[in-house]
Motif scaffolding. Structure first.
Motif, short mmCIF file in Angstrom:
data_model
loop_
_atom_site.label_atom_id
_atom_site.label_comp_id
_atom_site.label_asym_id
_atom_site.label_seq_id
_atom_site.Cartn_x
_atom_site.Cartn_y
_atom_site.Cartn_z
N MET A 319 -25.91 11.28 -7.55
CA MET A 319 -24.85 11.71 -8.47
C MET A 319 -23.58 10.97 -8.10
SD MET A 319 -25.47 15.76 -9.25
CE MET A 319 -25.65 16.34 -7.58
N ARG A 320 -23.02 10.26 -9.08
CA ARG A 320 -21.90 9.38 -8.81
C ARG A 320 -20.67 9.84 -9.58
NH1 ARG A 320 -24.71 8.26 -5.22
NH2 ARG A 320 -25.75 6.27 -4.75
N PHE A 321 -19.96 10.80 -9.06
CA PHE A 321 -18.67 11.14 -9.63
C PHE A 321 -17.76 11.62 -8.51
CE2 PHE A 321 -21.79 14.43 -10.80
CZ PHE A 321 -21.39 15.47 -10.01
N PRO A 322 -16.47 11.31 -8.62
CA PRO A 322 -15.53 11.71 -7.57
C PRO A 322 -15.25 13.20 -7.62
CG PRO A 322 -14.36 10.70 -9.40
CD PRO A 322 -15.83 10.60 -9.71
N GLN A 323 -14.45 13.66 -6.68
CA GLN A 323 -14.08 15.07 -6.68
C GLN A 323 -13.26 15.42 -7.91
OE1 GLN A 323 -12.13 15.88 -2.91
NE2 GLN A 323 -14.02 16.74 -2.11
N PHE A 324 -13.46 16.67 -8.39
CA PHE A 324 -12.67 17.18 -9.51
C PHE A 324 -11.42 17.82 -8.92
CE2 PHE A 324 -17.08 17.13 -10.93
CZ PHE A 324 -16.98 16.47 -12.14
N MET A 325 -10.39 17.01 -8.73
CA MET A 325 -9.23 17.45 -7.96
C MET A 325 -8.32 18.41 -8.72
SD MET A 325 -9.78 16.21 -5.06
CE MET A 325 -8.25 16.76 -4.33
N ARG A 326 -8.49 18.57 -10.03
CA ARG A 326 -7.65 19.49 -10.81
C ARG A 326 -8.43 20.67 -11.38
NH1 ARG A 326 -5.68 18.21 -15.32
NH2 ARG A 326 -3.71 19.33 -15.22
N LEU A 327 -9.74 20.68 -11.21
CA LEU A 327 -10.58 21.68 -11.87
C LEU A 327 -10.30 23.07 -11.30
CD1 LEU A 327 -12.80 21.98 -14.00
CD2 LEU A 327 -14.49 21.80 -12.16
N GLU A 328 -9.93 24.00 -12.20
CA GLU A 328 -9.64 25.38 -11.82
C GLU A 328 -10.65 26.37 -12.38
OE1 GLU A 328 -5.68 26.48 -12.80
OE2 GLU A 328 -4.75 24.80 -11.73
N SER A 329 -11.28 26.04 -13.50
CA SER A 329 -12.22 26.96 -14.14
C SER A 329 -13.48 26.20 -14.53
CB SER A 329 -11.58 27.60 -15.39
OG SER A 329 -12.51 28.40 -16.08
N LEU A 330 -14.63 26.72 -14.13
CA LEU A 330 -15.92 26.07 -14.39
C LEU A 330 -16.89 27.11 -14.95
CD1 LEU A 330 -17.82 23.61 -14.17
CD2 LEU A 330 -18.29 24.31 -11.81
N ARG A 331 -17.41 26.85 -16.14
CA ARG A 331 -18.41 27.71 -16.77
C ARG A 331 -19.70 26.92 -16.93
NH1 ARG A 331 -16.43 32.41 -19.17
NH2 ARG A 331 -14.16 32.58 -19.15
N LEU A 332 -20.79 27.46 -16.40
CA LEU A 332 -22.07 26.76 -16.41
C LEU A 332 -23.17 27.66 -16.94
CD1 LEU A 332 -22.12 25.22 -12.80
CD2 LEU A 332 -21.36 24.09 -14.87
N SER A 333 -24.14 27.03 -17.61
CA SER A 333 -25.44 27.66 -17.85
C SER A 333 -26.44 26.92 -16.97
CB SER A 333 -25.85 27.56 -19.32
OG SER A 333 -24.99 28.34 -20.13
N MET A 334 -27.38 27.64 -16.40
CA MET A 334 -28.32 26.99 -15.48
C MET A 334 -29.67 27.70 -15.54
SD MET A 334 -27.01 28.48 -11.80
CE MET A 334 -28.64 28.29 -11.06
N TRP A 335 -30.70 26.98 -15.11
CA TRP A 335 -32.03 27.57 -14.97
C TRP A 335 -32.21 28.03 -13.53
CZ3 TRP A 335 -35.19 23.01 -17.53
CH2 TRP A 335 -34.73 22.84 -18.85
N PRO A 336 -33.00 29.08 -13.31
CA PRO A 336 -33.13 29.62 -11.95
C PRO A 336 -34.14 28.86 -11.10
CG PRO A 336 -34.35 30.99 -13.49
CD PRO A 336 -33.68 29.93 -14.31
N ASN A 337 -33.76 27.67 -10.66
CA ASN A 337 -34.62 26.89 -9.77
C ASN A 337 -33.76 26.14 -8.76
OD1 ASN A 337 -33.97 24.13 -10.85
ND2 ASN A 337 -34.93 24.97 -12.70
N GLY A 338 -34.40 25.60 -7.75
CA GLY A 338 -33.67 24.95 -6.67
C GLY A 338 -32.85 23.76 -7.10
N GLY A 339 -33.37 22.97 -8.05
CA GLY A 339 -32.62 21.81 -8.52
C GLY A 339 -31.32 22.19 -9.19
#
Length: 459
Positions: A319-339
């Motif tokens: 995964m190639r992205f730098p740190q999200f240095m301003r991110l304050e709020s993160l909303r995710l949908s995810m599947w229940p697995n290790g990945g």
């Protein structure tokens, strides 16, 4: 109500008001009531036509016989009426239009001659749009719902020097027509494309160079598989993408300043995705998503769907992205697995200023959701067992909690490392029984806590 007329009778107070105020009052009425005011007295016969702002919708003609004919006669009267102020704002919704009448083109031409500022057209049957519409020097806002009508524009055919808002729905663009349209709007601020289709060559580059853009919304649009979207802007505050091809196309998004809000919701067909993975394209999905997220490393609020997370599980070590240095709020949908848990943890740790995290456990895709069905996926590194303190995370909410091992591991990690966590709320999945809930509640409460001020809600 009495009002002054030719007999010289004294009128009521409302009739003593200046005509522009009377026009403003009448223009606020529903359409049929506005027309009815012409029956009040002779002095008001043309008053209802004096407004420069109009909303004409066929649905307002409820209970009227021959409503299509009468509606079109009303539109004719409003648009073609002589010796009246120019129309500056018009919303026209005609859901029973027949293109053989050719009236729509005449309406548009007349409006353009009246120096229209805000035009909103939703005409059900596809209509030929006059080229003059795309060279109007007065339009500030243009909204078109075209119902699969084709837009084919030659290069340099568009010049809309004052247009700030462009909203298109159900339009079909041939070749470079979309790019020609966008590039002809030199001071565009808001671009909204909904259910639009781009067809043309096998490979297509779409460049959006406007530095004035502040809001871009691409909703359920269908681009070609190999479309490359180049977007370079310095003022973008909101970017929303919902639709196909975000994972398997190489979208180049160059955003040169902080973006306030980003929402990415790829639409994917699970059987097509599984087939592409079997053909060896899994790395492409992950690399493209990683590149897309890197374009928004300065965002403040981010919303990612489960497919965004799924794409990234294909490249857990790359995964190639730098740190999200301003991110304050993160909303995710995810599947229940290790990945998915690994990618979620990675995003949290790469957002040092994150204060709010919302997780929704998605059960929409049964096949490939659980770890037992993902033996062909790359094995992610072990982040959950490491000590990686997060100093700013204060509130976490988890919805549709299903008590699989991956979900428990994530909760344990957050409790152990979020030293400033003030509130953790967990909402169970409906299928979990009362006894199982009680057991799991006790298990979660037994986990080590990094925060001394945590309020834990499990319901």
């Amino acid at each position: 109500m009495r009002c002054s007329d030719d007999s010289g009778q004294r009128g009521t107070r409302i009739n003593d008001l200046p005509e522009d105020i009377l026009c403003s009052i009448v223009s606020q009425l529903p359409l049929q009531d506005r027309v009815t005011t012409s029956l009040v007295c002779r002095a008001w016969r043309r008053l209802w036509l004096s407004s420069s702002n109009w909303r004409l919708e066929l649905q307002d003609f409820r209970g009227v016989s021959n409503k299509k004919q009468k509606f079109e006669e009303l539109v004719d009267r409003v648009i073609f009426f002589p010796d009246r102020p120019h129309i500056h704002h018009l919303k026209l919704v005609h859901t029973d239009y027949n293109r053989s009448s050719q009236k729509a083109s005449l309406w548009i031409e007349s409006l353009l001659n009246q120096q229209i500022l805000h035009l909103d057209l939703n005409i059900m049957d596809p209509i030929p749009l006059p080229l003059s519409l795309f060279r109007c020097d007065t339009l500030v806002e243009l909204r078109l719902c075209l119902h699969c009508d084709i837009i084919s524009l030659p290069p340099n055919a568009v010049l809309l020097p004052r247009l700030k808002v462009l909203s298109l729905q159900k339009a079909r663009f041939i070749g470079d027509s979309l790019e020609s349209l966008i590039n002809g709007c030199t001071i565009l601020v808001t671009l909204k494309l909904r259910e639009c289709v781009v067809v043309g060559p096998e490979f297509l580059d779409i460049t959006i160079p406007q530095t004035t853009l502040q809001e871009v919304i691409l909703d359920k649009c269908h681009f070609l598989l190999d479309t490359k979207l180049h977007m370079s802007t310095v003022n973008l505050t909101t970017f929303r993408y919902k639709g196909l091809n975000l994972g398997d196309s190489m979208h180049y998004l160059s955003v040169q300043t902080s973006v306030e809000m980003v929402q990415l919701e790829p639409v994917e067909f699970h059987n097509v995705y599984s087939y592409s993975r079997r053909l060896g394209f899994s790395g492409t999905y992950g690399q493209n998503m990683s590149r897309t997220l890197a374009s928004f490393c300065n965002t403040k609020y981010m919303i990612l769907s489960d497919w965004c997370i799924e794409y990234l599980t294909n490249v857990p070590n790359a995964m190639r992205f730098p740190q999200f240095m301003r991110l304050e709020s993160l909303r995710l949908s995810m599947w229940p697995n290790g990945g998915h848990v690994y990618v979620t943890t990675y995003l949290v740790l790469f957002s040092p200023l994150l204060r709010f995290l919302s997780l929704r456990i998605s059960k929409a895709h049964r096949e490939g959701m659980a770890d037992d069905d993902r033996l062909d996926y790359p094995h992610p590194p072990d982040l959950l067992s490491t000590e990686m303190i997060h100093n700013n995370l204060k509130k976490v909410e988890i919805k549709k909690y299903g008590v699989l091992n991956a979900e428990l591991d994530l909760i344990k990690f957050l409790l152990r490392n979020a030293v400033s966590l003030e509130k953790l709320s967990i909402k169970w999945c409906a299928r979990i029984g009362a006894s199982r809930r009680k057991s799991l509640r006790n298990t979660i409460r037994s986990y080590p806590l990094a925060s001394q001020n945590l309020e834990l809600y499990i319901y």
